[in-house]
Design a protein around this motif. Structure first.
Motif, PDB file in Angstrom:
ATOM      1  N   SER A  73       0.850  -1.180   0.000  1.00  0.00           N
ATOM      2  CA  SER A  73       0.000   0.000   0.000  1.00  0.00           C
ATOM      3  C   SER A  73       0.888   1.232   0.000  1.00  0.00           C
ATOM      4  O   SER A  73       1.976   1.208   0.598  1.00  0.00           O
ATOM      5  CB  SER A  73      -0.908   0.002   1.232  1.00  0.00           C
ATOM      6  N   LEU A  75       0.401   3.867   1.616  1.00  0.00           N
ATOM      7  CA  LEU A  75       0.397   4.383   2.974  1.00  0.00           C
ATOM      8  C   LEU A  75       0.373   3.221   3.959  1.00  0.00           C
ATOM      9  O   LEU A  75      -0.330   2.230   3.758  1.00  0.00           O
ATOM     10  CB  LEU A  75      -0.821   5.279   3.216  1.00  0.00           C
ATOM     11  N   VAL A  76       1.152   3.344   5.034  1.00  0.00           N
ATOM     12  CA  VAL A  76       1.215   2.312   6.071  1.00  0.00           C
ATOM     13  C   VAL A  76       1.098   2.969   7.440  1.00  0.00           C
ATOM     14  O   VAL A  76       1.210   4.191   7.566  1.00  0.00           O
ATOM     15  CB  VAL A  76       2.531   1.503   5.977  1.00  0.00           C
ATOM     16  N   ARG A  77       0.876   2.129   8.464  1.00  0.00           N
ATOM     17  CA  ARG A  77       0.736   2.621   9.838  1.00  0.00           C
ATOM     18  C   ARG A  77       1.933   2.120  10.663  1.00  0.00           C
ATOM     19  O   ARG A  77       1.908   1.003  11.153  1.00  0.00           O
ATOM     20  CB  ARG A  77      -0.569   2.129  10.442  1.00  0.00           C
ATOM     21  N   ASN A  84      -1.516   4.460  14.533  1.00  0.00           N
ATOM     22  CA  ASN A  84      -2.621   5.406  14.324  1.00  0.00           C
ATOM     23  C   ASN A  84      -2.370   6.362  13.164  1.00  0.00           C
ATOM     24  O   ASN A  84      -3.314   6.812  12.516  1.00  0.00           O
ATOM     25  CB  ASN A  84      -2.863   6.210  15.598  1.00  0.00           C
ATOM     26  N   ARG A  86      -0.668   7.551   9.471  1.00  0.00           N
ATOM     27  CA  ARG A  86      -0.270   6.996   8.186  1.00  0.00           C
ATOM     28  C   ARG A  86       0.961   7.722   7.646  1.00  0.00           C
ATOM     29  O   ARG A  86       1.045   8.954   7.703  1.00  0.00           O
ATOM     30  CB  ARG A  86      -1.411   7.101   7.172  1.00  0.00           C
ATOM     31  N   LYS A  87       1.895   6.935   7.109  1.00  0.00           N
ATOM     32  CA  LYS A  87       3.075   7.482   6.454  1.00  0.00           C
ATOM     33  C   LYS A  87       3.260   6.761   5.110  1.00  0.00           C
ATOM     34  O   LYS A  87       2.810   5.639   4.931  1.00  0.00           O
ATOM     35  CB  LYS A  87       4.333   7.262   7.317  1.00  0.00           C
ATOM     36  N   THR A  92       9.117   4.712   5.513  1.00  0.00           N
ATOM     37  CA  THR A  92       9.136   3.769   6.628  1.00  0.00           C
ATOM     38  C   THR A  92       9.961   2.543   6.253  1.00  0.00           C
ATOM     39  O   THR A  92      10.428   2.415   5.114  1.00  0.00           O
ATOM     40  CB  THR A  92       7.710   3.289   6.972  1.00  0.00           C
TER      41      THR A  92
END
Length: 235
Positions: A73, A75-77, A84, A86-87, A92
């Motif tokens: 994806s 965006l990940v958490r 909480n 998203r980056k 990351t």
């Protein structure tokens, strides 16, 4: 230019981490972790590692083999942010990546060639058992360690104040285990990293967990900031 490339694993990791749960978020956070890199037949020759013992640390490039087929994806958490925020995946070290490639800086403890099998003994590992290794590079302190670098939301070493104790049964198993495993130190360091899911850390009351490290099934409970190892059972 080609947009697809074929990569061949040069070996795999024999690790104490038999499941993703309890693996530290980054390498060398659990310094007592010991693992072996076992070379595949094509690269099972001492010529491939000649001179490698001159380096104290290595970069390992590897494949996230257990999540590679689950896609990615944009965006990940990150767990570091409590799951909480998203980056972007490229901001990351998340496992769900377009090419499922990871990297770890680990300690080189020894080079072994026994019974026709070449292997490297490694310390501070953060890789799942069976992880395919796709490349090895020496760690160069003058180039790779940039002391004035900043690291955004992950700028400091993860730290918890969690204490660890062992039941009489667990301590007995530790006392009779192979000293090379440094089992007590290893389990202590793993639990001090607080491997629980982020949402569990804010819940009150005693929580019970289990994990497999090396060939041991380990059960422990968490009460506030304290971990108590209830039982260590050989598999």
């Amino acid at each position: 230019m080609s947009s697809q490339y074929q990569i061949t694993a040069i070996g795999h990791i024999r690790s104490p981490y038999k499941q993703k749960f309890a693996i530290p978020r980054q390498p060398r956070l659990v310094s007592a972790a010991r693992a072996d890199l076992i070379f595949t037949d094509e690269f099972n020759r001492e010529e491939f590692v000649r001179g490698i013992e001159e380096f104290s640390h290595l970069w390992l490039l590897f494949r996230f083999h257990e999540t590679a087929d689950k896609g990615y994806s944009p965006l990940v958490r990150p767990p570091r942010l409590g799951g909480n925020a998203r980056k972007g995946v490229f901001a990351t070290r998340a496992t769900f990546r377009p090419n499922a490639i990871g990297m770890s800086a680990v300690e080189l403890l020894g080079v072994n060639y026994q019974h026709g099998q070449l292997s490297l003994r490694l310390g501070g590992i953060d890789l799942l058992d069976g992880t395919p290794i796709i490349d090895i590079k020496p760690y160069l302190p003058y180039s790779d360690a940039m002391m004035d670098a900043s690291a955004g939301f992950a700028d400091t070493r993860p730290y918890t104040q969690m204490s660890v104790s062992f039941s009489e049964q667990a301590q007995s198993v530790i006392d009779n285990s192979d000293p090379a495993l440094v089992l007590e130190q290893f389990i202590t360091q793993v639990l001090q990293q607080d491997p629980r899911p982020a949402y569990k850390k804010s819940q009150a009351g005693v929580q019970h967990y289990g994990m497999t490290l090396y060939d041991f099934n380990i059960r422990w409970q968490v009460d506030g900031e304290h971990n108590h190892v209830l039982e260590i059972c050989p598999l």
